[in-house]
Design a protein around this motif. Sequence first.
Motif, short mmCIF file in Angstrom:
data_model
loop_
_atom_site.label_atom_id
_atom_site.label_comp_id
_atom_site.label_asym_id
_atom_site.label_seq_id
_atom_site.Cartn_x
_atom_site.Cartn_y
_atom_site.Cartn_z
N HIS A 141 0.80 -1.38 -0.15
CA HIS A 141 0.13 0.00 0.03
C HIS A 141 0.85 1.24 0.06
CE1 HIS A 141 -3.99 2.04 1.00
NE2 HIS A 141 -3.09 2.94 1.17
N VAL A 142 1.87 1.25 0.81
CA VAL A 142 2.85 2.40 0.95
C VAL A 142 3.46 2.53 -0.42
CG1 VAL A 142 4.89 3.45 1.96
CG2 VAL A 142 3.12 2.37 3.36
N GLU A 143 4.00 1.66 -0.96
CA GLU A 143 4.70 1.63 -2.33
C GLU A 143 3.79 2.05 -3.29
OE1 GLU A 143 8.06 -1.03 -5.16
OE2 GLU A 143 7.34 -1.74 -2.97
N ALA A 144 2.84 1.68 -3.21
CA ALA A 144 1.82 2.25 -4.40
C ALA A 144 1.53 3.61 -4.26
CB ALA A 144 0.37 1.36 -4.31
N SER A 145 1.31 3.96 -2.94
CA SER A 145 1.06 5.50 -2.64
C SER A 145 2.17 6.20 -3.05
CB SER A 145 0.70 5.55 -1.12
OG SER A 145 -0.53 4.83 -0.85
N ILE A 146 3.22 6.18 -2.81
CA ILE A 146 4.62 7.03 -3.10
C ILE A 146 4.62 7.04 -4.59
CG2 ILE A 146 6.17 5.15 -2.61
CD1 ILE A 146 6.18 9.15 -2.11
N ALA A 147 4.50 5.90 -5.24
CA ALA A 147 4.73 5.93 -6.61
C ALA A 147 3.61 6.70 -7.38
CB ALA A 147 4.59 4.33 -7.30
N LEU A 148 2.47 6.75 -6.96
CA LEU A 148 1.30 7.35 -7.60
C LEU A 148 1.48 8.94 -7.11
CD1 LEU A 148 -1.48 7.57 -8.74
CD2 LEU A 148 -2.58 7.39 -6.45
N VAL A 149 1.93 9.33 -5.73
CA VAL A 149 2.21 10.56 -5.35
C VAL A 149 3.30 11.36 -6.54
CG1 VAL A 149 2.98 12.04 -3.64
CG2 VAL A 149 1.04 10.66 -3.09
N MET A 150 4.34 10.58 -6.41
CA MET A 150 5.75 10.88 -7.29
C MET A 150 5.13 11.39 -8.69
SD MET A 150 8.03 11.97 -5.44
CE MET A 150 8.70 11.98 -3.58
N ARG A 151 4.31 10.37 -9.32
CA ARG A 151 4.10 10.47 -10.55
C ARG A 151 3.07 11.49 -10.64
NH1 ARG A 151 3.15 12.06 -14.60
NH2 ARG A 151 2.67 11.04 -16.68
N LEU A 152 2.52 12.12 -9.66
CA LEU A 152 1.70 13.32 -9.75
C LEU A 152 2.68 14.36 -9.48
CD1 LEU A 152 -1.31 14.86 -9.60
CD2 LEU A 152 -0.72 14.48 -7.12
N CYS A 153 3.61 14.52 -8.71
CA CYS A 153 4.44 15.45 -8.93
C CYS A 153 5.41 15.66 -10.10
CB CYS A 153 5.53 15.41 -7.56
SG CYS A 153 4.54 15.19 -5.85
#
Length: 408
Positions: A351-363
């Motif tokens: 869950h954390v790995e998916a979240s940080i991957a998604l957030v960094m793609r947004l950034c």
Amino acid sequence: MTQPSFATHEVLNQSPPFEDVDLFALDRPLADAVAANGGASANRELSEFGQQWGSAVMAARGRIANENTPKLRTFDARGVRRDEVEFHPAYHELMARSAHAGVHNSTWTALGKPAGGAAEVVRAAKFYMAAQVETGHLCPITMTRASVAALTAQPDLLAKAMPVIATRAYDPSFAPWWTKRGMTLGMGMTEKQGGTDVRSNSTRATRDGNAYRITGHKWFMSAPMCDAFLVLAQADEGLTCFFMPRFKPDGSVNAIQFQRLKDKLGNRSNASSEVEFAGAYAERVGDEGKGIRTIIQMVQLTRQDCAIASAGLMRSGLAHALHHARHRSVFQKHLADQPLMQAVLSDMALHVEASIALVMRLCHSFDRAPDDPKEAAFMRLLTPAIKYWVCKSAPGFLYEAMECLGGN
């Protein structure tokens, strides 16, 4: 000879403190997400930041800042209005560290233009790590960074404020912003009768020469010791955005009267207030009647940071749960070797790995938006959705992380 901790027993089978670690080097998903989105060249800078914020000293500052909550001093001993909020020195130290690292301004040039490159991604990695230590102080940090986007609608005002915003200095003194080494900005939108329905705002703005006088209230205005605020008020042409400083141009204190601080479950190191404006001095930002269009540029960036911080909180919960499970033994095995606990921790890690991957793609889309219409569209559409999903999942995730620590 080792002495027992208590007269009756020794303290055994407890995990050591999770401190004096490199929050970047320990976080492979973060490093991978930064690299995948163009920020690999900043690895050394991010590792230095991770070591600093992963230290025992910073952990203590975060704890102390939340144990010693802000206090509103409405009046002085002589009955004169003061409207100041006092913070523990630990809070100021956290603010100073974030400012020194440019977390409040590194995505902008000294002229208030997007910095380009991977500035959003690199800055997000720092924000993500700082959130693992103490999130409350990040409220004025994120609003200061985000305010620049709205101030671009008023170039003359941005040109005056940006030299102070652009410094990597934190100046907590209660003084006019143009006299300070560095400044912070906040935001006030919601009112009692409407909340997020800001079109129902009743606060009024009346022209006073080239400026305005604002009378009304805000039901929620965070970080009240910011040097200025972007607020919404009804002008002749409709809802309008205004720059409202704590001090008027003549150096006198502006008529910003705090009623009380919110009593909150979380975010306790940061002050959030209810406020009245008694003819407060303000300058217009953007055109009259275009207040939502103007301030939404700021809101978009604060939504981005909400997602980053919530991902950081989940990473912190996971890191503490893993640390505890690797040291705590139950039924002749470490918790981390028990099949059911492995299943729980694995789900949390994914869950954390998916979240940080998604957030960094947004950034990354924020970095690319000025030059790529498709990325700009991605940014506009996905920011509220990602903010919602990550922030909504964080409390339940952290409850699970707390359960991994058992009675502790």
